[in-house]
Design a protein around this motif. Structure first.
Motif: not given
Length: 195
Positions: A52-67, A114-126
């Protein structure tokens, strides 16, 4: 379910078919058969997460070791986010590029990366509640990040939220300290493209 491959190979936007009546709506947000038909492989669920994130929270860019890496299937069950996938696979034709999908509780879209890609998101709502299905369990020693505000990524994060208020990105201490894409490349922590 409709699958649309994004501009980065291995990333998909999934739009469910909504069934509504006077009580509300119903939809399937994941279906193995449809997933396998679109992507060519099974999704091997190992863990389910929720944030759960509040408005304006920016999570990422995250990734995990491969393999083993960590593929993600993500949806926003309440509120709205801009979900971003970044190609951090060394040797990929789209290395350093990103694509995004608006995920919210109206369209009920999801994104798969898929595996190996970076991921993040920005919360736009309250508040925004995000559910993730992942193919490997949490392993802090194998988790990494890239500075989501790195100009080299060229991500245009929204400036206004759904409330109409200006957005100022709020990052965790870990994300604030994350290396740039070039620093991560120089450190040798980025996954290799297996195309």
């Amino acid at each position: 379910m409709e699958f649309r491959e994004l501009s980065i190979a291995g990333a998909w936007e999934i739009t469910p078919r909504l069934f509504g009546d006077h009580r509300g709506s119903f939809h399937e947000w994941f279906k193995q058969e449809a997933f396998e038909k679109a992507t060519g492989h099974r999704f091997k669920l190992e863990q389910a997460n929720m944030s759960t994130s509040t408005e304006g929270a920016l999570r990422g860019i995250h990734f995990a070791d491969v393999p083993p890496g960590q593929a993600k299937y993500v949806t926003c069950v309440s509120g709205a986010i801009l979900d971003v996938v970044v190609d951090i696979r060394v040797g990929s034709p789209t290395f350093g590029q990103s694509d995004s999908v608006l995920l919210d509780d109206l369209s009920h879209r999801a994104i798969y990366l898929d595996v190996g890609l970076g991921h993040g998101f920005f919360a736009l709502s309250e508040t925004a509640t995000v559910a993730y299905l992942v193919t490997s369990g949490y392993n802090p020693a194998a988790e990494h990040g890239i500075d989501p505000l790195d100009p080299a990524l060229g991500i245009s994060w929204p400036r206004l939220g759904h409330t109409g208020r200006p957005l100022t990105p709020v990052l965790s201490d870990k994300d604030n300290a994350a290396p740039s894409l070039q620093e991560a490349l120089d450190a040798g922590i980025l996954p290799q493209f297996e195309g």
